[in-house]
Design an enzyme around this catalytic site. Structure first.
Site, PDB file in Angstrom:
ATOM      1  N   PHE A  64      -1.117   8.342   4.290  1.00  0.00           N
ATOM      2  CA  PHE A  64      -0.218   7.402   4.955  1.00  0.00           C
ATOM      3  C   PHE A  64      -0.918   6.081   5.249  1.00  0.00           C
ATOM      4  CE2 PHE A  64      -1.875  10.028   8.481  1.00  0.00           C
ATOM      5  CZ  PHE A  64      -2.304   9.056   9.384  1.00  0.00           C
ATOM      6  N   LYS A 118      -3.639  -7.572  15.721  1.00  0.00           N
ATOM      7  CA  LYS A 118      -4.438  -7.380  16.931  1.00  0.00           C
ATOM      8  C   LYS A 118      -3.747  -8.043  18.126  1.00  0.00           C
ATOM      9  CE  LYS A 118      -9.470  -7.546  17.779  1.00  0.00           C
ATOM     10  NZ  LYS A 118      -9.764  -6.197  17.298  1.00  0.00           N
ATOM     11  N   GLU A 128      -8.414  -6.857   7.400  1.00  0.00           N
ATOM     12  CA  GLU A 128      -9.335  -5.718   7.286  1.00  0.00           C
ATOM     13  C   GLU A 128      -8.552  -4.460   6.915  1.00  0.00           C
ATOM     14  OE1 GLU A 128     -12.869  -4.624  10.087  1.00  0.00           O
ATOM     15  OE2 GLU A 128     -11.150  -3.505  10.850  1.00  0.00           O
ATOM     16  N   ARG A 154      -4.614   0.336   7.778  1.00  0.00           N
ATOM     17  CA  ARG A 154      -5.376   1.579   7.719  1.00  0.00           C
ATOM     18  C   ARG A 154      -4.755   2.487   6.672  1.00  0.00           C
ATOM     19  NH1 ARG A 154      -6.281   3.445  13.503  1.00  0.00           N
ATOM     20  NH2 ARG A 154      -7.892   1.837  13.449  1.00  0.00           N
ATOM     21  N   LEU A 170       0.832  -1.203   0.000  1.00  0.00           N
ATOM     22  CA  LEU A 170       0.000   0.000   0.000  1.00  0.00           C
ATOM     23  C   LEU A 170       0.876   1.266   0.000  1.00  0.00           C
ATOM     24  CD1 LEU A 170      -2.732  -1.235   2.498  1.00  0.00           C
ATOM     25  CD2 LEU A 170      -2.980  -0.987   0.019  1.00  0.00           C
ATOM     26  N   LYS A 219     -21.948   5.032  11.351  1.00  0.00           N
ATOM     27  CA  LYS A 219     -22.427   4.228  12.474  1.00  0.00           C
ATOM     28  C   LYS A 219     -23.102   5.135  13.508  1.00  0.00           C
ATOM     29  CE  LYS A 219     -20.463   0.306  13.320  1.00  0.00           C
ATOM     30  NZ  LYS A 219     -19.549  -0.820  13.635  1.00  0.00           N
ATOM     31  N   HIS A 264     -14.634   0.168   5.064  1.00  0.00           N
ATOM     32  CA  HIS A 264     -13.923  -1.066   5.427  1.00  0.00           C
ATOM     33  C   HIS A 264     -13.962  -2.066   4.284  1.00  0.00           C
ATOM     34  CE1 HIS A 264     -14.535  -0.485  10.060  1.00  0.00           C
ATOM     35  NE2 HIS A 264     -13.978   0.556   9.473  1.00  0.00           N
ATOM     36  N   ALA A 317     -13.283 -12.655  20.953  1.00  0.00           N
ATOM     37  CA  ALA A 317     -13.745 -14.039  20.803  1.00  0.00           C
ATOM     38  C   ALA A 317     -14.780 -14.372  21.877  1.00  0.00           C
ATOM     39  CB  ALA A 317     -12.570 -15.001  20.888  1.00  0.00           C
TER      40      ALA A 317
HETATM   41  P1  GTP Z   1     -16.307  -5.733  15.239  1.00  0.00           P
HETATM   42  O1  GTP Z   1     -16.837  -6.894  16.005  1.00  0.00           O
HETATM   43  O2  GTP Z   1     -15.834  -4.589  16.101  1.00  0.00           O
HETATM   44  O3  GTP Z   1     -15.295  -6.130  14.204  1.00  0.00           O
HETATM   45  O4  GTP Z   1     -17.559  -5.164  14.487  1.00  0.00           O
HETATM   46  P2  GTP Z   1     -17.970  -5.558  13.017  1.00  0.00           P
HETATM   47  O5  GTP Z   1     -17.531  -6.925  12.664  1.00  0.00           O
HETATM   48  O6  GTP Z   1     -19.391  -5.172  12.814  1.00  0.00           O
HETATM   49  O7  GTP Z   1     -17.009  -4.618  12.190  1.00  0.00           O
HETATM   50  P3  GTP Z   1     -17.083  -3.082  12.013  1.00  0.00           P
HETATM   51  O8  GTP Z   1     -16.813  -2.890  10.584  1.00  0.00           O
HETATM   52  O9  GTP Z   1     -18.304  -2.479  12.595  1.00  0.00           O
HETATM   53  O10 GTP Z   1     -15.876  -2.524  12.919  1.00  0.00           O
HETATM   54  C1  GTP Z   1     -14.593  -3.006  12.813  1.00  0.00           C
HETATM   55  C2  GTP Z   1     -13.591  -1.968  13.265  1.00  0.00           C
HETATM   56  O11 GTP Z   1     -13.987  -0.659  12.890  1.00  0.00           O
HETATM   57  C3  GTP Z   1     -13.373  -1.863  14.754  1.00  0.00           C
HETATM   58  O12 GTP Z   1     -12.455  -2.817  15.208  1.00  0.00           O
HETATM   59  C4  GTP Z   1     -12.825  -0.446  14.892  1.00  0.00           C
HETATM   60  O13 GTP Z   1     -11.472  -0.390  14.502  1.00  0.00           O
HETATM   61  C5  GTP Z   1     -13.620   0.301  13.871  1.00  0.00           C
HETATM   62  N1  GTP Z   1     -14.834   0.891  14.445  1.00  0.00           N
HETATM   63  C6  GTP Z   1     -16.099   0.464  14.265  1.00  0.00           C
HETATM   64  N2  GTP Z   1     -16.969   1.237  14.934  1.00  0.00           N
HETATM   65  C7  GTP Z   1     -16.243   2.191  15.556  1.00  0.00           C
HETATM   66  C8  GTP Z   1     -16.576   3.306  16.412  1.00  0.00           C
HETATM   67  O14 GTP Z   1     -17.734   3.582  16.739  1.00  0.00           O
HETATM   68  N3  GTP Z   1     -15.544   4.060  16.877  1.00  0.00           N
HETATM   69  C9  GTP Z   1     -14.244   3.816  16.535  1.00  0.00           C
HETATM   70  N4  GTP Z   1     -13.306   4.615  17.034  1.00  0.00           N
HETATM   71  N5  GTP Z   1     -13.907   2.784  15.744  1.00  0.00           N
HETATM   72  C10 GTP Z   1     -14.881   1.983  15.262  1.00  0.00           C
HETATM   73 MG    MG Z   2     -15.157  -6.686  12.247  1.00  0.00          MG
END
Ligand code: GTP
Ligand code: MG
Length: 201
Positions: free
Chosen positions: A39, A45, A137, A75, A21, A110, A118, A54
C-alpha cells in the site's frame, strides 16, 4: 508567510504521486502478479513540524523548500524486503521525476534500529505560473519495518523525544525481531517459489 500558497504545490505533488504509485500496484493486480507494493500513503508535513524542523536545522524561512526535503512525503509499504529493491529500481527508471538522493537504512540501519529505504526526488508540478520543481521524500519499507517505525515514532512523541535508555535498547531489540520476521518470511517465500518451480517442470 502565506502557508496556503507555499503548501499548495506540495499538496498537489502528494496527491499526484499517490495516484502514480498506487497505479503501479494496480498494474500488477490486473496482471494477476505479486505486487511489490502492498500500500501507499502520503502526507504534507504539518506546518508545526515544518517550523520545528526549520528551527532545529536553523533554516531561514526562504530556504525551507531546499533544506526540508520531506514537506511532501510518500510511503510505499511492501510485503518482502526484496520488493523494496524492486520498487527502488522502478522508481529509478521513471521519467516523471529525478532521484537526487538515495539512503539505504536497510543494509545500514540507524542507531535507533530504524530501517527503511529513502529516496529524495525532484518532482515537477504544473502551476498556473508554469512548472515548479519541488523535493519529495519517498520512504520504502516492509510491513514489519513500518510496524516498528510507527510504534517507535508514537513512543518518541509520548516521551517528547527523550526515550529512556532502557526503553531505547528494548526498541532496538524489537527492531531486530521485526527484521528476523522479514528474513523468515523471505525464506518461506523462496522455498514456496522453488517448490512451485519443481512442480511446474
Ligand atoms: P531529518 O532531519 O529527520 O529529515 O533527518 P535526515 O535529513 O537525516 O533524514 P532521514 O533520512 O534520517 O530521516 C527522514 C525521515 O525518516 C524522518 O522524518 C522519519 O520519518 C524517518 N526516520 C528517520 N529515523 C527514524 C527513526 O529512528 N524512527 C522513526 N520512527 N522514523 C525515523
Ligand atoms: Mg530528511
Amino acid at each position: 508567510m502565506n502557508w496556503d500558497m507555499f503548501l499548495a504545490p506540495y499538496n498537489q505533488a502528494v496527491d499526484e504521486l499517490k495516484v502514480k504509485l498506487r497505479g503501479m500496484r494496480a498494474q500488477y493486480e490486473y496482471g494477476s502478479m505479486h505486487s511489490p507494493i502492498e500500500f501507499v500513503t502520503g502526507r504534507v508535513k504539518p506546518i508545526k513540524s515544518i517550523l520545528s524542523k526549520a528551527k532545529k536545522k536553523q533554516t531561514p524561512h526562504n530556504h525551507l523548500e531546499y533544506e526540508i526535503q520531506d514537506i511532501a512525503g510518500l510511503r510505499v509499504v511492501c510485503q518482502f524486503v526484496d520488493d523494496i529493491y524492486t520498487v527502488v529500481d522502478m522508481l529509478r527508471r521513471r521519467k516523471d521525476f529525478e532521484i537526487i538522493e538515495e539512503k539505504d537504512y536497510i543494509t545500514k540501519k540507524k542507531d535507533s534500529g530504524y530501517r527503511s529505504f529513502h529516496v529524495i526526488i525532484e518532482y515537477p508540478v504544473e502551476t498556473i505560473h508554469g512548472e515548479k520543481m519541488l523535493l519529495a521524500e519517498i520512504q520504502i519499507r516492509t510491513l514489519a519495518m513500518n510496524f516498528w517505525a510507527t510504534n517507535e515514532h508514537s513512543l518518541n512523541y509520548k516521551y517528547s523525544g527523550q526515550i529512556p535508555i532502557d526503553v531505547q535498547s528494548r526498541l532496538k531489540r524489537a527492531s531486530e525481531a521485526a527484521f528476523q520476521l522479514d528474513e523468515e518470511m523471505s525464506k518461506i517465500r523462496n522455498e514456496i517459489q522453488e517448490a512451485q518451480a519443481i512442480f511446474r517442470h
